[in-house]
Design an enzyme around this catalytic site. Structure first.
Site, mmCIF file in Angstrom:
data_model
loop_
_atom_site.group_PDB
_atom_site.id
_atom_site.type_symbol
_atom_site.label_atom_id
_atom_site.label_comp_id
_atom_site.label_asym_id
_atom_site.label_seq_id
_atom_site.Cartn_x
_atom_site.Cartn_y
_atom_site.Cartn_z
ATOM 1 N N ARG A 24 0.823 -1.217 0.000
ATOM 2 C CA ARG A 24 0.000 0.000 0.000
ATOM 3 C C ARG A 24 0.861 1.273 0.000
ATOM 4 O O ARG A 24 0.453 2.295 -0.548
ATOM 5 C CB ARG A 24 -0.908 0.023 1.233
ATOM 6 C CG ARG A 24 -1.932 -1.100 1.301
ATOM 7 C CD ARG A 24 -3.212 -0.709 0.596
ATOM 8 N NE ARG A 24 -4.224 -1.734 0.702
ATOM 9 C CZ ARG A 24 -5.222 -1.701 1.590
ATOM 10 N NH1 ARG A 24 -5.331 -0.702 2.446
ATOM 11 N NH2 ARG A 24 -6.112 -2.666 1.617
ATOM 12 N N ASP B 112 -16.204 10.623 7.023
ATOM 13 C CA ASP B 112 -15.162 9.589 6.941
ATOM 14 C C ASP B 112 -13.835 10.290 7.155
ATOM 15 O O ASP B 112 -13.711 11.498 6.936
ATOM 16 C CB ASP B 112 -15.190 8.900 5.560
ATOM 17 C CG ASP B 112 -14.457 7.568 5.573
ATOM 18 O OD1 ASP B 112 -15.124 6.522 5.661
ATOM 19 O OD2 ASP B 112 -13.199 7.568 5.512
#
Ligand SMILES: C[S@@+](CC[C@H](N)C(=O)[O-])C[C@H]1O[C@@H](n2cnc3c(N)ncnc32)[C@H](O)[C@@H]1O
Lengths: 121, 286
Positions: free
Chosen positions: B32, B140
């Protein structure tokens, strides 16, 4: 055991769909066009139909109209499964009495979600 | 990746987002974060770690956190919570909130928007809500996810799992093989960046809180803390909706399950009014 008729002129697609549906414990029969499929339905009306749109003899749309006009033809849940992915086709299919609509390409999760949606799973 | 770098990244993520990396997820971190490093002109993750340790920009820190997040979501995910919303929660609140005709709903880890938009679809066009004010606040930690959510554009694949075809036809426009939420629905949802570890009392009180598939990434104390603070912004007679696989077991009693309604919780009735103390505080035996 619920019965599902898979109608698609591609034997590859029928095979893939069969494997998925057998995984959900359906007894599967196949037809390669709308004409054959109608014969199958006369013999025994299935609980579910997975239906392609473009086929050489009788296309999915014509099949659906014929099916819904048959005695007992309102019973099967019909889920279209086609590359005709535009709103106009979807609207026509739903208007003609389809219950759900899968846009190809599809996978097991999509078939599962759509069959659940119409109460088949 | 060496153990020290991995340890640093674990602490960094935990402190800033609550995200607890499981043991031995080096490969995940590596895959990632390497693209993040490269985008920022750094040759590898070790250099990225060094940058973080020696005062990286806020933007880089955010990028690292966002890269580690799992933003997976689905329309009408798990189905049951949305059935509860339709069959239990909304009918109840329609009665209770009749005097004010307002319902406030919070999607606390809204990711790319499927959850708040699913809620919006259940409310839009329902005649019983005519004349009501329905606020749907979607938050979020990830700006990337929120940007997608605001855009409201989903792939054919994303709209096929969980979204009934009738709702797709009704609420989306088709643009070059993708599907875009109609403005009418988009305008029902307000999106905002918010870290659940931060103070969110300024959001106000909510009647319904969706907090789904986010607590799973936190450790026990963080879960308990976040739930306690959610409790404070939830109306006494409001509801909390968790993910289908989540429960309050081991997370204290700030919320209690609604019997026979899996996934649905209500605030624990507030502590009874403080009893009058017969003994003055300062006279209490320690
Ligand atoms: C798997 S998604 C869940 C989305 C949706 N609630 C659902 O159930 O489909 C988890 C989301 O939690 C967000 N998240 C993780 N840590 C967070 C935090 N500390 N504060 C706010 N959101 C966070 C992630 O960015 C991600 O979008």
């Amino acid at each position: 055991m619920k019965r599902c008729l898979i109608i698609d002129d591609s034997s590859v697609i029928r095979k893939v769909a069969r494997r998925i549906l057998e995984g959900f414990a359906f007894k599967v029969t196949e037809a390669a066009d709308g004409r054959q499929a109608l014969d199958e339905c006369v013999k025994e009306m299935p609980d579910a139909i997975l239906l392609d749109w473009n086929m050489p003899v009788m296309d999915g749309y014509e099949f659906l109209r014929a099916l819904r006009a048959m005695p007992g033809g309102d019973k099967p849940k019909v889920v279209f499964c086609t590359t005709e992915n535009d709103l106009a086709h979807i609207a026509r299919a739903m208007h003609a009495g389809a219950d759900e609509y899968i846009m190809k390409p599809f996978d097991k999760e999509i078939v599962e979600a759509k069959f659940q949606e119409v109460g088949l799973i | 990746m060496n153990a020290a770098d991995y340890g640093f990244l674990c602490r960094f993520l935990k402190e800033r987002s609550g995200f607890v990396l499981a043991q031995e997820k080096e490969y995940l971190v590596q895959s990632r974060l390497l693209p993040v490093a490269r985008r920022n002109g750094l040759s590898d993750v070790a250099n990225l770690v060094q940058a973080l340790q020696t005062g990286a920009s806020a933007a880089l820190k955010t990028e690292v956190i966002e890269a580690m997040m799992n933003n997976e979501s689905l329309f009408f995910r798990d189905k049951i919570p949305f059935d509860r919303l339709r069959d239990t929660v909304l009918p109840d609140l329609l009665k209770r909130r009749e005097p004010v005709r307002q319902i406030r709903i919070w999607s606390a880890a809204a990711s790319t928007g499927q959850e708040p938009y699913s809620v919006a679809m259940m409310i839009a066009d329902r005649p019983e809500f005519a004349g009501w004010r329905i606020d749907i606040v979607a938050t979020d930690i990830s700006n990337d996810a929120l940007e997608q959510a605001r855009g409201g554009i989903y792939s054919q694949f994303e709209v096929q799992r969980g979204l009934p075809i009738q709702l797709l036809m009704h609420h989306f426009d088709q643009i070059k093989g993708e599907w875009r939420i109609k403005d009418r629905l988009r305008n029902m949802v307000q999106f905002r960046q918010l870290n659940l570890l931060s103070n969110f009392s300024a959001l106000g009180q909510f009647d319904i809180v969706f907090c789904r598939n986010v607590l799973i990434y936190f450790d026990q104390p963080t879960k308990i803390d976040v739930l306690a603070r959610i409790r404070r912004v939830t109306a006494e007679d409001g509801y909390l909706i968790l993910g289908a696989a989540e429960t309050m077991v081991g997370l204290g009693d700030t919320f209690v399950p609604v019997p026979d309604r899996r996934a649905l919780y209500r605030p624990h009735p507030r502590d009874p009014a403080p009893v009058v103390r017969l003994v003055p505080d300062d006279a209490r035996v320690a």
